[in-house]
Design a protein around this motif. Sequence first.
Motif, mmCIF file in Angstrom:
data_model
loop_
_atom_site.group_PDB
_atom_site.id
_atom_site.type_symbol
_atom_site.label_atom_id
_atom_site.label_comp_id
_atom_site.label_asym_id
_atom_site.label_seq_id
_atom_site.Cartn_x
_atom_site.Cartn_y
_atom_site.Cartn_z
ATOM 1 N N ARG A 59 0.846 -1.186 0.000
ATOM 2 C CA ARG A 59 0.000 0.000 0.000
ATOM 3 C C ARG A 59 0.884 1.239 0.000
ATOM 4 O O ARG A 59 1.876 1.305 0.731
ATOM 5 N N ARG A 60 0.504 2.211 -0.831
ATOM 6 C CA ARG A 60 1.247 3.472 -0.870
ATOM 7 C C ARG A 60 0.893 4.268 0.383
ATOM 8 O O ARG A 60 -0.263 4.464 0.697
ATOM 9 N N MET A 61 1.910 4.723 1.071
ATOM 10 C CA MET A 61 1.734 5.443 2.321
ATOM 11 C C MET A 61 1.739 6.948 2.070
ATOM 12 O O MET A 61 2.081 7.411 0.980
ATOM 13 N N PHE A 62 1.373 7.698 3.073
ATOM 14 C CA PHE A 62 1.279 9.158 2.971
ATOM 15 C C PHE A 62 2.599 9.799 2.577
ATOM 16 O O PHE A 62 2.623 10.844 1.961
ATOM 17 N N ASN A 63 3.719 9.178 2.918
ATOM 18 C CA ASN A 63 5.027 9.745 2.597
ATOM 19 C C ASN A 63 5.513 9.332 1.208
ATOM 20 O O ASN A 63 6.626 9.649 0.823
ATOM 21 N N GLY A 64 4.683 8.589 0.482
ATOM 22 C CA GLY A 64 5.034 8.171 -0.867
ATOM 23 C C GLY A 64 5.651 6.792 -0.949
ATOM 24 O O GLY A 64 5.740 6.224 -2.030
ATOM 25 N N GLY A 65 6.086 6.249 0.171
ATOM 26 C CA GLY A 65 6.673 4.908 0.172
ATOM 27 C C GLY A 65 5.593 3.839 0.125
ATOM 28 O O GLY A 65 4.414 4.103 0.336
ATOM 29 N N VAL A 66 6.013 2.619 -0.181
ATOM 30 C CA VAL A 66 5.098 1.477 -0.213
ATOM 31 C C VAL A 66 5.463 0.564 0.945
ATOM 32 O O VAL A 66 6.638 0.319 1.212
ATOM 33 N N ARG A 67 4.443 0.060 1.634
ATOM 34 C CA ARG A 67 4.662 -0.834 2.771
ATOM 35 C C ARG A 67 3.740 -2.042 2.668
ATOM 36 O O ARG A 67 2.656 -1.972 2.100
ATOM 37 N N TRP A 68 4.192 -3.146 3.258
ATOM 38 C CA TRP A 68 3.409 -4.386 3.331
ATOM 39 C C TRP A 68 3.149 -4.690 4.790
ATOM 40 O O TRP A 68 4.008 -4.466 5.651
ATOM 41 N N ARG A 69 1.966 -5.205 5.082
ATOM 42 C CA ARG A 69 1.659 -5.646 6.439
ATOM 43 C C ARG A 69 2.484 -6.896 6.730
ATOM 44 O O ARG A 69 2.488 -7.848 5.950
ATOM 45 N N ALA A 70 3.177 -6.907 7.866
ATOM 46 C CA ALA A 70 3.983 -8.062 8.254
ATOM 47 C C ALA A 70 3.112 -9.308 8.347
ATOM 48 O O ALA A 70 3.540 -10.400 7.973
ATOM 49 N N ALA A 71 1.880 -9.143 8.815
ATOM 50 C CA ALA A 71 0.973 -10.287 8.939
ATOM 51 C C ALA A 71 0.693 -10.912 7.575
ATOM 52 O O ALA A 71 0.644 -12.139 7.449
ATOM 53 N N ASP A 72 0.534 -10.088 6.527
ATOM 54 C CA ASP A 72 0.294 -10.612 5.182
ATOM 55 C C ASP A 72 1.520 -11.349 4.646
ATOM 56 O O ASP A 72 1.403 -12.412 4.038
ATOM 57 N N VAL A 73 2.685 -10.777 4.882
ATOM 58 C CA VAL A 73 3.931 -11.410 4.422
ATOM 59 C C VAL A 73 4.142 -12.730 5.160
ATOM 60 O O VAL A 73 4.465 -13.755 4.544
ATOM 61 N N ASN A 74 3.933 -12.736 6.463
ATOM 62 C CA ASN A 74 4.098 -13.968 7.246
ATOM 63 C C ASN A 74 3.118 -15.047 6.804
ATOM 64 O O ASN A 74 3.473 -16.227 6.730
ATOM 65 N N GLU A 75 1.890 -14.651 6.493
ATOM 66 C CA GLU A 75 0.888 -15.615 6.026
ATOM 67 C C GLU A 75 1.293 -16.178 4.672
ATOM 68 O O GLU A 75 1.157 -17.380 4.417
ATOM 69 N N TRP A 76 1.812 -15.351 3.784
ATOM 70 C CA TRP A 76 2.275 -15.819 2.473
ATOM 71 C C TRP A 76 3.409 -16.821 2.655
ATOM 72 O O TRP A 76 3.421 -17.871 2.015
ATOM 73 N N ILE A 77 4.359 -16.523 3.549
ATOM 74 C CA ILE A 77 5.476 -17.436 3.816
ATOM 75 C C ILE A 77 4.949 -18.766 4.351
ATOM 76 O O ILE A 77 5.377 -19.837 3.922
ATOM 77 N N ARG A 78 3.985 -18.699 5.276
ATOM 78 C CA ARG A 78 3.414 -19.929 5.843
ATOM 79 C C ARG A 78 2.760 -20.775 4.759
ATOM 80 O O ARG A 78 2.956 -21.986 4.690
#
Length: 91
Positions: A59-78
Amino acid sequence: MQTQNEERLESLVEKMEALLVHQSQQEVLLSMSEVCERTGYSSTKMYQMVKDGRFPAGRRMFNGGVRWRAADVNEWIRQEWERSAPAPRRA
Protein backbone atom coordinates in the motif's frame (compact mmCIF):
# COMPACT_ATOMS: atom_id res chain seq x y z
CA MET A 1 7.03 -7.24 53.49
CA GLN A 2 8.64 -6.08 50.23
CA THR A 3 11.66 -3.87 50.20
CA GLN A 4 11.66 -0.68 48.17
CA ASN A 5 13.91 -2.29 45.53
CA GLU A 6 11.56 -5.27 45.20
CA GLU A 7 8.60 -2.93 44.73
CA ARG A 8 10.46 -1.00 42.04
CA LEU A 9 11.44 -4.20 40.29
CA GLU A 10 7.86 -5.47 40.37
CA SER A 11 6.61 -2.16 38.97
CA LEU A 12 9.22 -2.26 36.21
CA VAL A 13 8.26 -5.81 35.27
CA GLU A 14 4.58 -4.82 35.07
CA LYS A 15 5.44 -1.85 32.83
CA MET A 16 7.57 -4.04 30.54
CA GLU A 17 4.79 -6.64 30.25
CA ALA A 18 2.28 -3.89 29.37
CA LEU A 19 4.68 -2.54 26.73
CA LEU A 20 5.12 -5.99 25.16
CA VAL A 21 1.34 -6.46 24.97
CA HIS A 22 0.95 -3.01 23.39
CA GLN A 23 3.69 -3.70 20.82
CA SER A 24 2.20 -7.06 19.89
CA GLN A 25 -1.12 -5.35 19.13
CA GLN A 26 0.41 -2.74 16.81
CA GLU A 27 0.35 -3.19 13.06
CA VAL A 28 3.86 -3.80 11.75
CA LEU A 29 4.59 -2.44 8.28
CA LEU A 30 7.53 -3.59 6.18
CA SER A 31 9.50 -1.87 3.44
CA MET A 32 10.42 -3.75 0.26
CA SER A 33 13.93 -4.37 1.58
CA GLU A 34 12.45 -5.94 4.73
CA VAL A 35 10.06 -8.04 2.63
CA CYS A 36 13.01 -9.22 0.54
CA GLU A 37 14.98 -10.07 3.67
CA ARG A 38 12.09 -12.16 5.02
CA THR A 39 11.34 -13.98 1.77
CA GLY A 40 14.86 -14.38 0.42
CA TYR A 41 13.86 -12.95 -2.98
CA SER A 42 15.13 -9.85 -4.78
CA SER A 43 12.95 -6.76 -5.17
CA THR A 44 12.72 -7.45 -8.91
CA LYS A 45 11.36 -10.94 -8.21
CA MET A 46 8.95 -9.60 -5.56
CA TYR A 47 7.55 -6.86 -7.83
CA GLN A 48 7.05 -9.43 -10.60
CA MET A 49 5.22 -11.71 -8.17
CA VAL A 50 2.99 -8.80 -7.10
CA LYS A 51 2.29 -8.01 -10.76
CA ASP A 52 1.44 -11.68 -11.44
CA GLY A 53 -0.83 -11.85 -8.38
CA ARG A 54 1.42 -14.36 -6.61
CA PHE A 55 2.28 -12.03 -3.73
CA PRO A 56 0.10 -9.49 -1.88
CA ALA A 57 0.36 -5.91 -3.11
CA GLY A 58 1.70 -3.28 -0.77
CA ARG A 59 0.00 0.00 0.00
CA ARG A 60 1.25 3.47 -0.87
CA MET A 61 1.73 5.44 2.32
CA PHE A 62 1.28 9.16 2.97
CA ASN A 63 5.03 9.74 2.60
CA GLY A 64 5.03 8.17 -0.87
CA GLY A 65 6.67 4.91 0.17
CA VAL A 66 5.10 1.48 -0.21
CA ARG A 67 4.66 -0.83 2.77
CA TRP A 68 3.41 -4.39 3.33
CA ARG A 69 1.66 -5.65 6.44
CA ALA A 70 3.98 -8.06 8.25
CA ALA A 71 0.97 -10.29 8.94
CA ASP A 72 0.29 -10.61 5.18
CA VAL A 73 3.93 -11.41 4.42
CA ASN A 74 4.10 -13.97 7.25
CA GLU A 75 0.89 -15.62 6.03
CA TRP A 76 2.28 -15.82 2.47
CA ILE A 77 5.48 -17.44 3.82
CA ARG A 78 3.41 -19.93 5.84
CA GLN A 79 1.32 -20.87 2.80
CA GLU A 80 4.39 -21.25 0.60
CA TRP A 81 5.98 -23.48 3.22
CA GLU A 82 2.92 -25.72 3.35
CA ARG A 83 2.76 -25.97 -0.46
CA SER A 84 6.42 -26.83 -0.89
CA ALA A 85 7.79 -30.34 -0.98
CA PRO A 86 10.37 -31.48 1.54
CA ALA A 87 13.95 -31.19 0.30
CA PRO A 88 15.60 -34.53 -0.48
CA ARG A 89 18.04 -35.78 2.13
CA ARG A 90 21.69 -35.81 1.27
CA ALA A 91 23.49 -39.09 1.57
